[in-house]
Write an enzyme that holds these catalytic residues in place. Structure first.
Site, short mmCIF file in Angstrom:
data_model
loop_
_atom_site.label_atom_id
_atom_site.label_comp_id
_atom_site.label_asym_id
_atom_site.label_seq_id
_atom_site.Cartn_x
_atom_site.Cartn_y
_atom_site.Cartn_z
N ASP A 31 -12.03 2.88 -11.65
CA ASP A 31 -11.32 1.75 -11.04
C ASP A 31 -11.67 0.50 -11.83
OD1 ASP A 31 -10.00 1.36 -7.97
OD2 ASP A 31 -10.75 -0.47 -8.95
N LYS A 36 -16.26 -2.52 -6.48
CA LYS A 36 -15.89 -1.32 -5.72
C LYS A 36 -16.69 -0.10 -6.21
CE LYS A 36 -11.24 -0.27 -4.09
NZ LYS A 36 -9.88 -0.02 -4.54
N GLU A 147 2.26 12.32 -3.20
CA GLU A 147 1.24 12.46 -2.16
C GLU A 147 1.88 12.22 -0.79
OE1 GLU A 147 -2.06 13.38 -2.30
OE2 GLU A 147 -1.44 13.39 -0.21
N ASN A 204 9.73 9.65 3.14
CA ASN A 204 9.32 8.43 3.85
C ASN A 204 10.51 7.73 4.51
OD1 ASN A 204 6.64 8.72 3.42
ND2 ASN A 204 6.39 6.99 2.04
N LEU A 246 8.28 10.79 16.74
CA LEU A 246 9.26 10.57 17.80
C LEU A 246 8.66 9.61 18.84
CD1 LEU A 246 12.03 11.85 17.78
CD2 LEU A 246 11.21 13.63 19.32
N GLY A 249 7.76 2.45 19.48
CA GLY A 249 6.68 1.48 19.33
C GLY A 249 7.22 0.12 18.97
N CYS A 256 3.41 1.76 3.23
CA CYS A 256 4.36 2.68 2.58
C CYS A 256 5.81 2.55 3.08
CB CYS A 256 3.89 4.11 2.76
SG CYS A 256 2.24 4.34 2.13
N LYS A 319 -1.64 0.78 12.37
CA LYS A 319 -1.67 1.90 13.33
C LYS A 319 -3.14 2.14 13.64
CE LYS A 319 -1.74 5.59 9.89
NZ LYS A 319 -1.22 6.87 9.47
N ARG A 326 -1.91 -4.14 5.92
CA ARG A 326 -0.72 -4.40 5.11
C ARG A 326 0.56 -4.08 5.89
NH1 ARG A 326 -2.06 -1.00 -0.07
NH2 ARG A 326 -3.14 0.22 1.51
#
Ligand code: UGA
Length: 431
Positions: A31, A36, A147, A204, A246, A249, A256, A319, A326
């Site tokens: 990285d 980090k 991914e 997505n 399903l 919310g 993403c 979530k 983000r």
């Protein structure tokens, strides 16, 4: 045992590195951030992801996992190089490929001969070819391997994927990549690179559209006198529909779905296809944020003109089970409330990880006490579905609130129990 390099140690890179080491491979993660890498070498994580720290610590001690600063240092002797780099959205909705391009320019000349570069980042169709052109070496293969892990359940998703997609022009190279995953028993889908790249966006975008659809049905329930929990129960048993994604919310968010839906719309536009359905799914999502804002304001005594309505919010992350802010629906809703003159006091179980984030609105008051923020607030809004909220003391909350009102944008709590102890309770699409 294969020698693997991972470039980028975000949610995807770090999880991929950790579980490939866990599967028995020799993995070196690189990285650009020295800070980090220093943290990771001590077995400490810069992010919160359930179960990940344990695997990182275990694999550091087996010495199958190591961390170094810089991409070139990571690729030494590596047969497989995974690109796990950010692909943010540009102003015009298109994808910013600069991180991937810069790394490929850097590592190209230094790659071991016959190495395979595997792209895990979500990239526009045609990017595998572009990466090949940048690396510009006939002995190096480039493969797309999207991914599908979710933040919050990244380790479980990685070890139990529904499928592994490998996009390659060369079947032999595809099988070399597949061999890395041989201890994971799941469907293997080998495609062209372009199809693999589109599979990621299509998946997505489909899931985001599914949630927009169910949010619309939830809104319809409110006018029709139906209950979304019953409706989705009846829908989900249809195996063609299923129960996953399903849940209604406050609207979908995260690092993403918003980025990838925008990107796919922009990709389609460039290909002269007007992706009207996806545009509508995004619009429906924006309207869902507004719908929740309206629900909160309707219950916050806005008529008190002398002082701004005080609103308590539980949940800031996009979530539960993540510290990621983000494109969080919660923050989008809080920003809208603040712009309408509300004073917002908030709490999140991950607050110790995110106290000074630049993503938090300046005027948002953040506390580590879920009860204190309810003092004199006219309504409590639940915007993230943290399970522990169910176990909080709602009699205490009721006594602190100026008026006992809850807007539960995640349908997390039990309306019967809350109404019984005196709350006015409103969920999404519930009776
Ligand atoms: C998503 C995809 O689910 C992964 O398969 C993909 O690998 C990942 O994007 C990515 O491209 O990297 P993630 O963003 O981590 O994963 O989170 P999700 O669990 O998909 O949730 C996205 C948003 O949808 C959240 O705001 C969540 O609260 C919302 N959501 C999800 C709902 O409102 N209802 C649901 O039923 C499910």
């Amino acid at each position: 045992m294969k020698k693997i390099a991972i470039i980028g140690t975000g949610y995807v890179g770090l999880t991929t590195g950790a579980y490939l080491a866990h599967l028995g491979h020799q993995v070196c993660c690189g990285d650009i951030s020295a800070e980090k890498i220093q943290l990771l070498n001590q077995g400490k994580l810069p992010i919160f992801e359930p179960g990940l720290e344990k695997i990182v610590k275990e694999e550091l001690s087996t010495k199958r996992l190591s961390f170094v600063v810089g991409a070139t240092n990571a690729i030494k002797e590596a047969e497989f190089i995974f690109l796990c780099l950010p692909t943010p959205t540009k102003e015009d909705g298109s994808v910013d490929m600069s991180f991937i391009e810069a790394v490929c320019k850097e590592i190209g000349p230094a790659l071991e001969s016959e190495a395979v570069v595997i792209n895990k980042s979500t990239v526009p169709i045609g990017s595998t070819k572009k990466i090949e052109e940048i690396i510009n070496r006939s002995d190096i293969s480039v493969v797309s391997n999207p991914e599908f892990l979710r933040e919050g359940s990244a380790i479980y998703d990685s070890l139990n994927p529904d499928r592994i997609v490998i996009g390659s022009q060369d079947p032999e190279v595809a099988m070399r990549v597949a061999s890395l995953y041989k201890s994971i028993h799941t469907a293997l889908v080998i495609t062209s690179p372009a199809s693999a790249e589109l599979i990621k966006y299509a998946s997505n975008a489909f899931l985001a559209t599914k949630i927009s659809f169910v949010n619309s049905i939830a809104n319809l329930c409110e006018s029709a006198g139906a209950d979304i929990k019953e409706v989705t129960l009846g829908m989900g048993y249809d195996r063609r529909i299923g129960f996953e994604f399903l849940k209604p919310g406050p609207g979908w968010g995260g690092s993403c779905f918003p980025k990838d839906t925008k990107a796919l719309i922009s990709i389609a536009d460039k290909l002269d296809y007007d992706f009207e359905l996806l545009k509508q799914a995004v619009k429906t999502n924006d309207l869902q944020y507004e719908k929740i804002v309206q629900k909160i304001l309707n219950n916050s005594n806005v008529s008190t003109k002398d002082s701004p309505p005080k609103i308590a919010v539980w949940g800031l992350t996009f979530k539960a089970q993540t510290d990621d802010l983000r494109d969080s629906p919660s923050l989008n809703i809080i920003n809208m409330l603040i712009s309408k003159g509300a004073e917002v006091h908030s709490f999140d179980p991950q607050i110790s990880f995110i106290p000074a984030s630049h993503l938090l609105p300046v005027s948002l008051i953040v506390s580590d006490d879920p009860y204190e923020i309810c003092k004199e607030a006219s309504v409590l809004a639940i915007l993230t579905e943290w399970d522990e909220f169910r176990r909080y003391d709602f009699e205490k909350v009721r006594d602190f609130l100026e008026s006992p009102q809850i807007i539960d944008a995640r349908n997390l709590l039990d309306p019967i129990v809350l109404r019984k102890i005196g709350f006015k309770y409103e969920g999404v699409g519930l009776l």
